[in-house]
Design an enzyme around this catalytic site. Structure first.
Site, PDB file in Angstrom:
ATOM      1  N   LYS A 158      84.403  17.258  52.623  1.00 20.88           N
ATOM      2  CA  LYS A 158      83.828  16.853  51.437  1.00 20.88           C
ATOM      3  C   LYS A 158      84.509  17.324  50.203  1.00 20.88           C
ATOM      4  O   LYS A 158      85.072  18.404  49.998  1.00 20.88           O
ATOM      5  CB  LYS A 158      82.147  17.495  51.364  1.00 20.88           C
ATOM      6  CG  LYS A 158      81.352  17.080  52.349  1.00 20.88           C
ATOM      7  CD  LYS A 158      80.158  17.865  52.505  1.00 20.88           C
ATOM      8  CE  LYS A 158      78.849  17.014  51.943  1.00 20.88           C
ATOM      9  NZ  LYS A 158      77.675  17.975  52.102  1.00 20.88           N
ATOM     10  N   GLU A 200      82.469  21.227  56.225  1.00 18.52           N
ATOM     11  CA  GLU A 200      81.072  21.473  56.516  1.00 18.52           C
ATOM     12  C   GLU A 200      81.066  21.249  58.158  1.00 18.52           C
ATOM     13  O   GLU A 200      81.529  20.219  58.606  1.00 18.52           O
ATOM     14  CB  GLU A 200      79.959  20.634  55.735  1.00 18.52           C
ATOM     15  CG  GLU A 200      79.207  21.698  54.917  1.00 18.52           C
ATOM     16  CD  GLU A 200      78.290  20.770  54.120  1.00 18.52           C
ATOM     17  OE1 GLU A 200      77.857  19.761  54.101  1.00 18.52           O
ATOM     18  OE2 GLU A 200      78.009  21.306  53.135  1.00 18.52           O
ATOM     19  N   LYS A 237      71.979   5.991  49.322  1.00 16.85           N
ATOM     20  CA  LYS A 237      70.522   5.779  49.794  1.00 16.85           C
ATOM     21  C   LYS A 237      70.245   4.178  49.645  1.00 16.85           C
ATOM     22  O   LYS A 237      70.588   3.767  48.631  1.00 16.85           O
ATOM     23  CB  LYS A 237      69.625   6.711  48.971  1.00 16.85           C
ATOM     24  CG  LYS A 237      69.877   8.084  49.048  1.00 16.85           C
ATOM     25  CD  LYS A 237      69.502   8.975  48.006  1.00 16.85           C
ATOM     26  CE  LYS A 237      69.686  10.347  48.281  1.00 16.85           C
ATOM     27  NZ  LYS A 237      69.586  11.256  46.946  1.00 16.85           N
ATOM     28  N   ASN A 290      70.927  18.028  42.525  1.00 20.09           N
ATOM     29  CA  ASN A 290      71.181  17.206  41.411  1.00 20.09           C
ATOM     30  C   ASN A 290      70.389  17.240  40.272  1.00 20.09           C
ATOM     31  O   ASN A 290      69.199  17.562  40.307  1.00 20.09           O
ATOM     32  CB  ASN A 290      70.747  15.719  41.913  1.00 20.09           C
ATOM     33  CG  ASN A 290      71.546  15.074  43.128  1.00 20.09           C
ATOM     34  OD1 ASN A 290      72.963  15.585  43.148  1.00 20.09           O
ATOM     35  ND2 ASN A 290      70.880  14.452  43.907  1.00 20.09           N
ATOM     36  N   ARG A 292      69.371  16.235  37.474  1.00 20.88           N
ATOM     37  CA  ARG A 292      69.151  14.787  36.609  1.00 20.88           C
ATOM     38  C   ARG A 292      67.890  14.366  37.011  1.00 20.88           C
ATOM     39  O   ARG A 292      67.368  14.637  38.219  1.00 20.88           O
ATOM     40  CB  ARG A 292      70.241  13.873  36.615  1.00 20.88           C
ATOM     41  CG  ARG A 292      70.662  13.586  38.025  1.00 20.88           C
ATOM     42  CD  ARG A 292      71.715  12.516  38.114  1.00 20.88           C
ATOM     43  NE  ARG A 292      72.215  12.521  39.367  1.00 20.88           N
ATOM     44  CZ  ARG A 292      71.834  11.938  40.439  1.00 20.88           C
ATOM     45  NH1 ARG A 292      70.902  11.297  40.699  1.00 20.88           N
ATOM     46  NH2 ARG A 292      72.573  12.103  41.925  1.00 20.88           N
TER      47      ARG A 292
HETATM   48  P1  ADP Z   1      76.731  12.926  47.456  1.00 23.11           P
HETATM   49  O1  ADP Z   1      76.639  13.963  46.368  1.00 23.11           O
HETATM   50  O2  ADP Z   1      78.246  12.341  47.243  1.00 23.11           O
HETATM   51  O3  ADP Z   1      75.708  12.109  47.480  1.00 23.11           O
HETATM   52  P2  ADP Z   1      75.655  14.592  49.688  1.00 23.11           P
HETATM   53  O4  ADP Z   1      76.314  16.183  49.732  1.00 23.11           O
HETATM   54  O5  ADP Z   1      74.375  14.639  48.720  1.00 23.11           O
HETATM   55  O6  ADP Z   1      76.927  13.829  48.697  1.00 23.11           O
HETATM   56  O7  ADP Z   1      75.544  14.066  50.755  1.00 23.11           O
HETATM   57  C1  ADP Z   1      75.284  12.467  50.868  1.00 23.11           C
HETATM   58  C2  ADP Z   1      75.015  12.231  52.478  1.00 23.11           C
HETATM   59  O8  ADP Z   1      75.955  12.400  53.257  1.00 23.11           O
HETATM   60  C3  ADP Z   1      73.828  12.905  52.902  1.00 23.11           C
HETATM   61  O9  ADP Z   1      72.469  12.287  52.622  1.00 23.11           O
HETATM   62  C4  ADP Z   1      74.238  12.785  54.491  1.00 23.11           C
HETATM   63  O10 ADP Z   1      73.810  11.381  54.905  1.00 23.11           O
HETATM   64  C5  ADP Z   1      75.731  12.633  54.434  1.00 23.11           C
HETATM   65  N1  ADP Z   1      76.268  14.395  54.664  1.00 23.11           N
HETATM   66  C6  ADP Z   1      76.471  15.337  53.724  1.00 23.11           C
HETATM   67  N2  ADP Z   1      76.718  16.355  54.490  1.00 23.11           N
HETATM   68  C7  ADP Z   1      76.499  16.259  55.625  1.00 23.11           C
HETATM   69  C8  ADP Z   1      76.830  17.038  56.860  1.00 23.11           C
HETATM   70  N3  ADP Z   1      77.485  18.402  56.605  1.00 23.11           N
HETATM   71  N4  ADP Z   1      76.301  16.729  57.832  1.00 23.11           N
HETATM   72  C9  ADP Z   1      75.755  15.286  58.141  1.00 23.11           C
HETATM   73  N5  ADP Z   1      75.813  14.340  57.335  1.00 23.11           N
HETATM   74  C10 ADP Z   1      76.138  14.958  55.899  1.00 23.11           C
END
Ligand code: ADP
Length: 447
Positions: A158, A200, A237, A290, A292
């Protein structure tokens, strides 16, 4: 209360904020790019100021242009909406130095909450469960391999400064880790001007469940229950609902307390959301906060009866929260479908262009948040979301029926949309039963 607020955003969220200002009796200044100059919501604002050409970097993301508009219009506050400058602590600082209140958390809180690595570190210190992974940014492939061996495959790479589901890659073995690691670093550097990436454990078949909080500037906090955002395409989403079909009173209390503890730890104020993954055994892991208002805030508004945007403005104006935790109850079930101008049969490719016909649904329990109309031209510069369709009914079964009915009333011609996909999802047994994970769309609907 403020006397005049500038809305540093566009589209449905700009309109949503204008409506909140009107109800609060506050004057409102809209800003727009040349690509948005015909947007009808501009007429609802007390003043509208052009801030530059279509590309966001020259308008909605240009801090000096927005601040000039704010000075000219003599506003006392700026609402950033979501996206654009909403989570940019530098923007919040510049507002502060111009004596204009930024409607959101203080810059230090955004720095703490918005940096995914810092946020995870704080969560760990607060003993909030996080997904196992690297404690810090991983500088090279060698260290990435070390982390992957420690936590076990599959892993997800990530971007520390990432967002909007971009910059994430999954690796199932050493070879794919090395390849994806280098690509992720390059992508992160280009997309977020921050090449730091971290690792992760990839949680298999998780649900995405997030907790909405409100915190005033006097240190009072409440949570407003959860939103389940498991139906995603490419980590973004598509459908959100509240309450989550998997929620129990016990789990809500635990996750709500975790979100409140995190917000307190980050000295957070205003509206915010703690995002969690919930694994197949019902164990939850904090992933980020988040700082916001979120796209999916209406589902929480429908089930709690709380107007989150008005609360944001009141909090920024220094008012104390009038709500206590005991005042918050969740009534019925709300579901939101994001209607995007994009082609679900062609990799969700955006479909900008002219909407030739637009007939929105109505009737009991239906809410539409949109800025578009027949004849509207969807610009190519911005996000492809053109409407949010929200239904609110007493039970989930009734909400599903209402959503199907509303989607089938909804006519949008001229551009492709996600409406047919939503209808197909609503017919899918797994979705109807509430038995889904974040891979649902990829598994059943990817073309
Ligand atoms: P962003 O800030 O880009 O939206 P997030 O960290 O909120 O990223 O993650 C968005 C989506 O990515 C999560 O809702 C999930 O579907 C997937 N995701 C993120 N981290 C993981 C993880 N460690 N394992 C599985 N899916 C993940």
């Amino acid at each position: 209360m403020f006397s005049r607020i500038l809305v540093a955003n566009r589209g449905e969220i700009a309109l949503r904020i204008i409506r909140a200002c009107k109800e609060l009796g506050v004057e409102v200044v809209a800003v727009y790019s040349e690509a948005d100059r015909h947007a009808p919501y501009l007429k609802l604002a007390d003043y509208a100021i052009c801030i530059g050409p279509g590309p966001a970097s020259k308008s909605y993301l240009d801090i000096s242009r927005i601040l000039s508009a704010a000075e000219v219009a003599d506003v006392d506050a700026i609402h950033p909406g979501y996206g654009f400058l909403a989570e940019n602590p530098h923007f919040a600082e510049v507002c502060q130095s111009c004596n204009i209140k930024f409607i959101g958390p203080a810059p230090e809180a955004t720095r703490q909450a918005g940096d995914k690595l810092k946020a995870k570190d704080l969560a760990r210190r607060l003993r909030i469960p996080t997904v196992p992974g690297s404690d810090d940014a991983v500088p090279d492939e060698k260290q990435a391999l070390d982390v992957a061996r420690r936590i076990g495959y599959p892993v997800i790479i990530k971007a520390a400064g990432g967002g909007g589901g971009r910059g994430m890659r999954i690796a199932h073995n050493d070879v794919s880790l090395v390849n994806n690691f280098l690509a992720a670093q390059a992508e992160a550097g280009a997309a977020f001007k921050n090449a730091s990436v971290y690792l992760e454990k990839y949680v298999e078949k998780p649900r995405h469940v997030e907790i909405q909080i409100l915190a005033d500037e006097q240190g009072n906090l409440v949570h407003l229950g959860e939103r389940d955002c498991t139906i995603q395409r490419r980590f973004q989403k598509l459908i959100e609902e509240s309450p989550s079909p998997i929620m129990t009173a016990g789990l809500r209390k635990e996750m709500g307390n975790a979100a409140l503890a995190f917000a307190k730890g980050a000295k957070y104020s205003n509206a915010g959301t703690c995002e969690f993954l919930v694994d197949e055994r019902g164990k939850f892991y904090f992933i980020e906060m988040n700082s916001r208002i979120q796209v999916e805030h209406p589902v929480t508004e429908m089930v709690t009866g709380v107007d989150l945007v008005k609360e944001q403005i009141r909090i920024a104006a220094g008012e104390r929260l009038r709500l206590r935790q005991g005042d918050i109850s969740l009534n019925g079930v709300a579901i939101e479908c994001r209607i995007n101008a994009e082609d679900p049969n062609n990799g969700f490719k955006p479909c900008p262009g002219k909407i030739t016909s637009f007939v929105a649904p109505g009737g009991p329990g239906v809410r539409i948040d949109t800025h578009v109309h027949a004849g509207y031209v969807v610009p190519s510069f911005y996000d492809s979301m053109i409407a949010k369709l929200i239904v609110h009914r007493r039970t989930r079964d009734e909400a599903l029926v209402a959503m199907k009915r509303a989607l089938s009333e909804f006519t949008v011609e001229g551009v492709r949309t996600t409406i047919p996909l939503h209808l197909a999802i609503l017919d899918h047994t797994q979705y109807i039963r509430g038995q889904v994970d974040t891979g649902f769309i990829d598994t059943y609907f990817s073309k």
